[in-house]
Design an enzyme around this catalytic site. Structure first.
Site, PDB file in Angstrom:
ATOM      1  N   GLY A  80       2.718   2.502  10.703  1.00  0.00           N
ATOM      2  CA  GLY A  80       3.664   3.598  10.522  1.00  0.00           C
ATOM      3  C   GLY A  80       4.390   3.992  11.794  1.00  0.00           C
ATOM      4  N   ASN A 115       0.869  -1.174   0.000  1.00  0.00           N
ATOM      5  CA  ASN A 115       0.000   0.000   0.000  1.00  0.00           C
ATOM      6  C   ASN A 115       0.904   1.221   0.000  1.00  0.00           C
ATOM      7  OD1 ASN A 115      -1.785   2.058   0.486  1.00  0.00           O
ATOM      8  ND2 ASN A 115      -2.456   1.329   2.513  1.00  0.00           N
ATOM      9  N   GLU A 149      -5.230  -4.695  10.654  1.00  0.00           N
ATOM     10  CA  GLU A 149      -4.221  -3.658  10.794  1.00  0.00           C
ATOM     11  C   GLU A 149      -4.442  -2.917  12.102  1.00  0.00           C
ATOM     12  OE1 GLU A 149      -2.433  -2.660   6.694  1.00  0.00           O
ATOM     13  OE2 GLU A 149      -3.928  -1.171   7.209  1.00  0.00           O
ATOM     14  N   GLU A 181      -6.855   4.753   7.887  1.00  0.00           N
ATOM     15  CA  GLU A 181      -6.602   6.161   7.553  1.00  0.00           C
ATOM     16  C   GLU A 181      -7.812   6.766   6.850  1.00  0.00           C
ATOM     17  OE1 GLU A 181      -2.875   5.397   5.603  1.00  0.00           O
ATOM     18  OE2 GLU A 181      -1.974   4.940   7.543  1.00  0.00           O
ATOM     19  N   SER A 236       3.605  -2.034  10.321  1.00  0.00           N
ATOM     20  CA  SER A 236       5.064  -2.110  10.522  1.00  0.00           C
ATOM     21  C   SER A 236       5.636  -3.479  10.195  1.00  0.00           C
ATOM     22  CB  SER A 236       5.437  -1.664  11.944  1.00  0.00           C
ATOM     23  OG  SER A 236       5.054  -0.320  12.159  1.00  0.00           O
ATOM     24  N   LYS A 253       0.159   4.210  -0.253  1.00  0.00           N
ATOM     25  CA  LYS A 253      -0.501   5.374   0.363  1.00  0.00           C
ATOM     26  C   LYS A 253      -0.284   6.612  -0.523  1.00  0.00           C
ATOM     27  CE  LYS A 253      -0.237   3.110   4.792  1.00  0.00           C
ATOM     28  NZ  LYS A 253      -0.150   3.202   6.250  1.00  0.00           N
ATOM     29  N   HIS A 288      -9.469   1.168   4.987  1.00  0.00           N
ATOM     30  CA  HIS A 288      -8.206   1.377   5.708  1.00  0.00           C
ATOM     31  C   HIS A 288      -8.468   2.352   6.856  1.00  0.00           C
ATOM     32  CE1 HIS A 288      -4.111   2.513   6.650  1.00  0.00           C
ATOM     33  NE2 HIS A 288      -3.715   1.435   5.983  1.00  0.00           N
TER      34      HIS A 288
END
Ligand code: 13P
Length: 252
Positions: free
Chosen positions: A175, A11, A169, A101, A215, A13, A99
């Site tokens: 991150g 991904n 996730e 985010e 991660s 992003k 996701h």
């Protein structure tokens, strides 16, 4: 050996410009062609405008291209959004939906995610449906409840092992360099599979891939990928470096 073929998905992003992305894609193709074919499926999900050049760079390799989001409707007056049929037309094999985010930045609810996943399936693509708890939820002891509830609410109607992939996730691991321990990942994956069994039946649950994301790096991938219910990875930061991403692919 598991009946589930592992999937390593990158991904990207909101990263990359034209030139660097073409280089990254070419480096992945060089990896693909230089060794034995990987033992897993490989997918990269660039930002929307880079889908076409990345797909062109990947053509002829076995690396698939996907998107990071889609709209729930197939067409219409939705300024700035991208429809699933267009993504399929551009060569996307899969779409990441839900996701964390997007849930956080765009207020996407389980119902939104489910509708987007259904749009992806209707366009003939695989939906990669993301779930995951925040640190606050984990510390409150709500991890399993949050993940199963997101799964129930976000799973598309018509989900099968062939058209739907789940990605666990944990938000606190994305991150941050902080990775779920093998025990933490396996616990949630097993509970998600049990929930899938109650939603889709035992056979479908046993054949559905559940990816870990958060991660995942070359130095922790092999251990995470060896867990009984971890069927691949959804890779953020490490997917932006060809050597790191390919080290995870070969860890399969
Ligand atoms: P990182 O690998 O950068 O933690 O990101 C994970 C992720 O969000 C993949 O979708």
């Amino acid at each position: 050996m598991s009946i589930r073929r592992k999937l390593i998905a990158g991904n990207w992003k909101m990263n990359g410009l034209k030139a660097g992305s073409a280089e990254l894609a070419s480096a992945l193709v060089a990896n693909w062609t230089s060794g034995a074919p990987p033992a897993c499926d490989v997918l990269v999900c660039p930002p929307f405008p880079l889908i076409v050049p990345v797909a062109a760079a990947l053509a002829g390799s076995g690396i698939a291209v996907g998107a990071q989001d889609c709209h729930a409707r197939p067409a219409g007056a939705h300024t700035g959004d991208v429809a699933a049929p267009l993504l399929a037309d551009l060569g996307c094999a899969a779409v990441i939906v839900g996701h964390s985010e997007r849930r956080a930045d765009h207020g996407e609810t389980d119902a939104t995610v489910k509708a987007k996943a259904e749009a992806a399936l209707a366009a003939g693509m695989i939906a990669i449906v993301c779930v995951g708890e925040t640190l606050e939820q984990r510390e409150a002891g709500r991890t399993l409840e949050v993940n199963t509830s997101q799964l129930r609410g976000s799973l598309p109607a018509g989900a099968t092992p062939a058209n739907t992939v789940i990605a666990y996730e944990p938000v606190w691991a994305i991150g941050t360099g902080r990775v779920a321990t093998p025990a933490q990942a396996q616990e949630v994956h097993a509970v998600l599979r049990a929930e899938l069994a109650s939603l889709l039946g035992v056979e479908s649950a046993a054949a559905t891939r559940i990816l870990y994301g958060g991660s995942m790096k070359p130095d922790n991938a092999a251990e995470l990928l060896s867990l009984p219910d971890v069927d691949g990875g959804l890779i953020g930061g490490a997917s932006l470096k060809a050597a790191d991403f390919w080290a995870i692919v070969t860890a399969c």
